[in-house]
Design an enzyme around this catalytic site. Structure first.
Site, PDB file in Angstrom:
ATOM      1  CG  ASP A 182      19.727  -3.677   3.830  1.00  0.00           C
ATOM      2  OD1 ASP A 182      19.380  -2.491   3.959  1.00  0.00           O
ATOM      3  OD2 ASP A 182      20.484  -4.072   2.926  1.00  0.00           O
TER       4      ASP A 182
ATOM      5  CG  ASN B 244      23.742   3.192   8.758  1.00  0.00           C
ATOM      6  OD1 ASN B 244      23.306   2.324   9.508  1.00  0.00           O
ATOM      7  ND2 ASN B 244      23.929   2.958   7.468  1.00  0.00           N
TER       8      ASN B 244
END
Length: 250
Positions: free
Chosen positions: A25, A73
């Site tokens: 991330d 996503n």
């Protein structure tokens, strides 16, 4: 099943994690902080992947699992998703031969049907090329979600046992997307967030969690060493007491 479940049997707790799982991330925030387009962070993140794969292989880690693209996503801006897909193709094209030369197996797990035919073909070819490599297995989770994994495993389990109504963990486990790997010993999330975000929800039951503020493109060998050192100071009880562990090691 080759590997046992941490909720049915007490597994080994190796000093060097046998299996490390990472949520990579902070790529976009890394780029934004430098006044760059978000995709620049994803491109730089590929370098961090290469660094961590090499460091894990040298350290004796047997399984490395990387969360590259979650089923959620797709909610990101269309342009960013398109760039991520192109980056995935480029990375496969450049990196698979290096993995193969270093005796590293590549697996890609998730609902791959949403990817275009070219990418699906490249994934299948990469897996075939590296299938017999034994030094380490690198798994890329793409269009993957922990709930998806459990649901698809349930569907396969039910189909394999027609008419059955009572099921066990042992019957479900072989149908999970990563049934070929032991449960992770160490989970790492970069970028400052402290959640698992629908990643390996079944498999992380007794995994040690490590969170760092470091953005993924800045995650180095030293960052990995820090995470492993933290893991090595944990007392892995798997439901037992500290006194039981002390008695076992005395």
């Amino acid at each position: 099943m080759k590997y046992t479940s941490s909720t049915t049997e007490v597994p080994d707790a190796p000093a060097v994690p046998r299996h490390i799982a990472i949520i990579m991330d902070g790529n976009g925030r890394w780029a934004t902080k430098r006044f760059l387009p978000r995709v620049a962070g994803h491109v730089k993140g590929v370098d961090a992947v290469r660094t961590v794969v090499e460091a894990c292989a040298r350290s004796g880690v047997e399984y490395l699992t990387l969360f590259a693209f979650s089923s959620e996503n797709w909610r990101r801006p269309e342009e960013e998703v398109s760039l991520l897909m192109r980056l995935f193709v480029t990375a496969l094209d450049r990196e698979v031969s290096k993995l193969h030369a270093n005796n590293i197996r590549l697996k890609v797990v998730g609902d791959l049907t949403r990817f275009d035919e070219k990418l699906q073909g490249m994934i299948a070819a990469a897996e075939r090329k590296t299938a017999n490599n034994t030094r380490m297995t690198v798994t890329v989770c793409a269009n993957y979600g922990g709930r998806w994994d459990i649901m698809q495993a349930i569907a396969k389990m039910v189909a394999a046992h027609p008419g059955a109504h009572d099921f066990s963990e042992e019957q479900l486990a072989p149908h999970l997307a990563m049934a070929y790997a032991p449960e992770p010993d160490l989970f790492i999330r970069t970028g400052g967030e402290q959640r698992i975000s629908n990643f390996l929800m079944w498999q992380l039951a007794y995994t040690e969690l490590f969170f760092t503020d470091t953005y993924w493109p800045d995650f180095s060998k030293e960052s990995l060493d820090e995470a492993i050192a933290s893991y090595q100071h944990r007392e892995r009880r798997f439901g037992r007491t500290g006194a039981q562990l002390a008695e076992k090691t005395s």
